[in-house]
Enzyme design. Structure first.
Site, PDB file in Angstrom:
ATOM      1  N   GLY A  17       0.290  -0.999  -0.203  1.00  0.00           N
ATOM      2  CA  GLY A  17       0.435  -0.129  -0.109  1.00  0.00           C
ATOM      3  C   GLY A  17       0.677   0.877  -0.056  1.00  0.00           C
ATOM      4  O   GLY A  17       1.911   1.256   0.267  1.00  0.00           O
ATOM      5  N   ASP A  69      -2.058 -13.816   5.337  1.00  0.00           N
ATOM      6  CA  ASP A  69      -3.304 -13.174   4.628  1.00  0.00           C
ATOM      7  C   ASP A  69      -3.887 -13.215   6.624  1.00  0.00           C
ATOM      8  O   ASP A  69      -3.805 -13.645   7.001  1.00  0.00           O
ATOM      9  CB  ASP A  69      -4.375 -13.251   4.490  1.00  0.00           C
ATOM     10  CG  ASP A  69      -5.316 -13.243   3.326  1.00  0.00           C
ATOM     11  OD1 ASP A  69      -6.032 -11.692   4.870  1.00  0.00           O
ATOM     12  OD2 ASP A  69      -5.558 -12.595   2.182  1.00  0.00           O
ATOM     13  N   SER A 136      -7.254   5.300  12.449  1.00  0.00           N
ATOM     14  CA  SER A 136      -7.493   6.078  11.843  1.00  0.00           C
ATOM     15  C   SER A 136      -8.248   7.336  12.346  1.00  0.00           C
ATOM     16  O   SER A 136      -8.862   7.396  13.713  1.00  0.00           O
ATOM     17  CB  SER A 136      -8.095   5.873  11.373  1.00  0.00           C
ATOM     18  OG  SER A 136      -8.748   5.758   9.789  1.00  0.00           O
ATOM     19  N   GLU A 138     -11.014   7.964  11.561  1.00  0.00           N
ATOM     20  CA  GLU A 138     -12.436   7.543  11.353  1.00  0.00           C
ATOM     21  C   GLU A 138     -12.886   7.379  12.549  1.00  0.00           C
ATOM     22  O   GLU A 138     -14.421   7.383  12.243  1.00  0.00           O
ATOM     23  CB  GLU A 138     -12.275   6.570  10.040  1.00  0.00           C
ATOM     24  CG  GLU A 138     -11.549   7.145   8.736  1.00  0.00           C
ATOM     25  CD  GLU A 138     -12.849   8.069   8.007  1.00  0.00           C
ATOM     26  OE1 GLU A 138     -14.168   7.671   8.264  1.00  0.00           O
ATOM     27  OE2 GLU A 138     -12.499   9.114   7.354  1.00  0.00           O
ATOM     28  N   TYR A 159     -15.694   0.731   8.273  1.00  0.00           N
ATOM     29  CA  TYR A 159     -14.441   0.927   8.326  1.00  0.00           C
ATOM     30  C   TYR A 159     -14.009   1.581   9.713  1.00  0.00           C
ATOM     31  O   TYR A 159     -13.027   1.087  10.857  1.00  0.00           O
ATOM     32  CB  TYR A 159     -13.957   1.358   7.420  1.00  0.00           C
ATOM     33  CG  TYR A 159     -12.638   1.868   7.392  1.00  0.00           C
ATOM     34  CD1 TYR A 159     -11.511   0.837   6.802  1.00  0.00           C
ATOM     35  CD2 TYR A 159     -12.032   3.356   7.598  1.00  0.00           C
ATOM     36  CE1 TYR A 159     -10.394   1.740   7.070  1.00  0.00           C
ATOM     37  CE2 TYR A 159     -10.990   3.429   7.740  1.00  0.00           C
ATOM     38  CZ  TYR A 159      -9.407   3.112   7.457  1.00  0.00           C
ATOM     39  OH  TYR A 159      -8.556   3.505   7.950  1.00  0.00           O
TER      40      TYR A 159
HETATM   41  P1  GDP Z   1     -11.884   8.987   3.942  1.00  0.00           P
HETATM   42  O1  GDP Z   1     -11.693  10.770   4.910  1.00  0.00           O
HETATM   43  O2  GDP Z   1     -10.808   7.918   4.526  1.00  0.00           O
HETATM   44  O3  GDP Z   1     -13.119   8.255   3.220  1.00  0.00           O
HETATM   45  O4  GDP Z   1     -11.045   9.240   2.056  1.00  0.00           O
HETATM   46  P2  GDP Z   1     -11.968   9.559   0.847  1.00  0.00           P
HETATM   47  O5  GDP Z   1     -10.700  10.229   0.124  1.00  0.00           O
HETATM   48  O6  GDP Z   1     -12.376   8.323   0.845  1.00  0.00           O
HETATM   49  O7  GDP Z   1     -12.438  10.475   1.530  1.00  0.00           O
HETATM   50  C1  GDP Z   1     -12.468  11.697   1.331  1.00  0.00           C
HETATM   51  C2  GDP Z   1     -14.020  13.180   2.028  1.00  0.00           C
HETATM   52  O8  GDP Z   1     -14.780  12.723   0.445  1.00  0.00           O
HETATM   53  C3  GDP Z   1     -15.493  12.238   1.842  1.00  0.00           C
HETATM   54  O9  GDP Z   1     -16.315  12.915   2.958  1.00  0.00           O
HETATM   55  C4  GDP Z   1     -15.981  11.405   0.722  1.00  0.00           C
HETATM   56  O10 GDP Z   1     -17.258  11.642   1.158  1.00  0.00           O
HETATM   57  C5  GDP Z   1     -15.356  12.713   0.047  1.00  0.00           C
HETATM   58  N1  GDP Z   1     -15.710  12.573  -1.200  1.00  0.00           N
HETATM   59  C6  GDP Z   1     -16.472  13.202  -2.612  1.00  0.00           C
HETATM   60  N2  GDP Z   1     -16.450  12.283  -3.425  1.00  0.00           N
HETATM   61  C7  GDP Z   1     -15.908  11.212  -3.618  1.00  0.00           C
HETATM   62  C8  GDP Z   1     -15.615  10.995  -4.276  1.00  0.00           C
HETATM   63  O11 GDP Z   1     -15.703  10.942  -5.198  1.00  0.00           O
HETATM   64  N3  GDP Z   1     -14.495   9.334  -3.634  1.00  0.00           N
HETATM   65  C9  GDP Z   1     -14.556   9.258  -2.871  1.00  0.00           C
HETATM   66  N4  GDP Z   1     -13.440   8.465  -2.215  1.00  0.00           N
HETATM   67  N5  GDP Z   1     -14.204  10.642  -1.626  1.00  0.00           N
HETATM   68  C10 GDP Z   1     -15.792  11.463  -2.418  1.00  0.00           C
END
Ligand code: GDP
Length: 335
Positions: A17, A69, A136, A138, A159
């Site tokens: 990763g 794994d 995280s 999150e 997650y």
């Molecule tokens: P996360 O913070 O781990 O969920 O990282 P992400 O990069 O997947 O998402 C960051 C934020 O971007 C989240 O609040 C998503 O809802 C927002 N977002 C908006 N559009 C998109 C999209 O097309 N793809 C992803 N991955 N996130 C999006």
């Protein structure tokens, strides 16, 4: 594998990763022997580490890859016995928040239970090792920012829930068995190696392709979400420092700055003199059933105890990623 007792030996789960590849580079540069777990797949999945891999007969061969794994506990015991690492970095996970709503049970198995399998394998193999858990931001989910090591968790996705399980498992093993085990609570961290379905990389790849005339639209979900985006190579340095400290504890790594997805769009498109509003379209498929509205990390503890501080902030990060995606397209074009 060397038999030299003085060589520091690290095991990285999730070595293929973004973070695993940067951490492997860092540890190799510090003289470590590095072991990584990889999953068998019908397509190649080692592209982020191919440049540091050498044939087994090379004299300075110090990177070793093993098929394994986190869902296979007995394999972990066997490998820990064989490798006898002095540091274990658990970076493996089903790491995509949106996907965790589609595959909640699998996410719980790998991102949650995987951690306890690895910790049990350390106990079963009876090895002296330090343990890093990739926790995280999150986990904070709906708890309002700024968030630090004392902020209560309120995860908003399978997650996030699985990461909370792993966080507490790591603390419990520290308290119950005296294991040197730490949680690095990392806020979003990005780079040219970020997976293409995370929002930052999705945007910067699209910018490069739009600029080159290969694409004319970009479909996104919620543009109002606020994140604290830092630069991944700096964060893996923080992980390493956590394991070198005298006492095991938990740390936040972040930049303490807040930008929305909309802001990130602005930084990325502006860098190549384009107006993002002409290209971005809405697609509800990218919305999450429950969203994390705002994450902003307070990294004071990491600064005080580890001397860690971020240098690259989000506007510059967006430029680094756009430049890298433009360069990658040029290389592709020459093939
Ligand atoms: P996360 O913070 O781990 O969920 O990282 P992400 O990069 O997947 O998402 C960051 C934020 O971007 C989240 O609040 C998503 O809802 C927002 N977002 C908006 N559009 C998109 C999209 O097309 N793809 C992803 N991955 N996130 C999006």
């Amino acid at each position: 594998m060397t038999t030299d007792a003085h060589v520091r030996r690290a095991l990285i789960t999730g070595i293929t990763g973004q973070d695993g590849s940067y951490l492997a580079e860092l540890l190799l540069s510090k003289g470590y022997e590095v072991h990584g777990l990889i999953r068998r797949s019908s397509s190649f999945n080692t592209e982020r580490i191919d440049h540091i891999y050498q044939p087994a007969q090379a004299p300075d061969h110090r990177l070793f890859l093993h098929f394994a794994d986190l869902s296979d506990g007995s394999r972990l015991v066997t490998l820990l016995n064989e490798i006898q690492p002095s540091e274990v970095y658990n970076l493996a996970a089903q790491s995509h928040v949106r996907v965790s709503f589609d595959e909640p049970e699998y996410t719980g198995d790998v991102t949650g239970l995987g951690t306890i399998r690895l910790l049990e394998a350390i106990r079963a193999a009876k090895i002296e090792t330090r343990f890093y858990q990739a926790s995280s931001s999150e986990m904070f989910g709906a708890t309002p920012p700024p968030q630090n090591e004392h902020t209560p968790f309120y995860p908003r996705s399978p997650y996030g829930v699985a990461k909370v399980y792993s966080y507490w498992t790591t603390r419990n093993y520290r308290e119950a068995y005296g294991l040197f085990a730490v949680n690095g609570i990392l806020f979003n961290h990005e780079s040219p190696r970020r997976g293409g379905t995370f929002v930052t990389r999705k945007i910067t790849r699209a910018v490069a392709r739009i600029k080159a005339g290969l694409q004319s639209e970009l479909y996104l979900g919620n543009l109002e979400a606020v994140r604290d985006w830092g630069y991944a190579p700096e964060y893996v340095e923080g992980m390493w420092r956590m394991l070198q400290h005298d006492e095991p504890t938990d740390y936040v790594l972040a930049t303490n700055t807040a930008y929305s997805v909309r802001d990130f769009l602005q930084f990325a498109f502006e860098h190549v003199d384009l107006d993002w509003e002409k290209y971005v379209r809405f697609d509800e498929r990218y919305l999450r059933p429950t969203e994390v509205d705002a994450l902003i990390g307070d990294y004071s503890r990491a600064k005080d105890l580890l001397g860690w501080e971020p240098k690259v902030h989000t506007p510059r990060l967006a430029q680094i990623m756009v430049d890298a995606d433009i360069a990658a397209l040029e290389v592709e074009g020459r093939r």
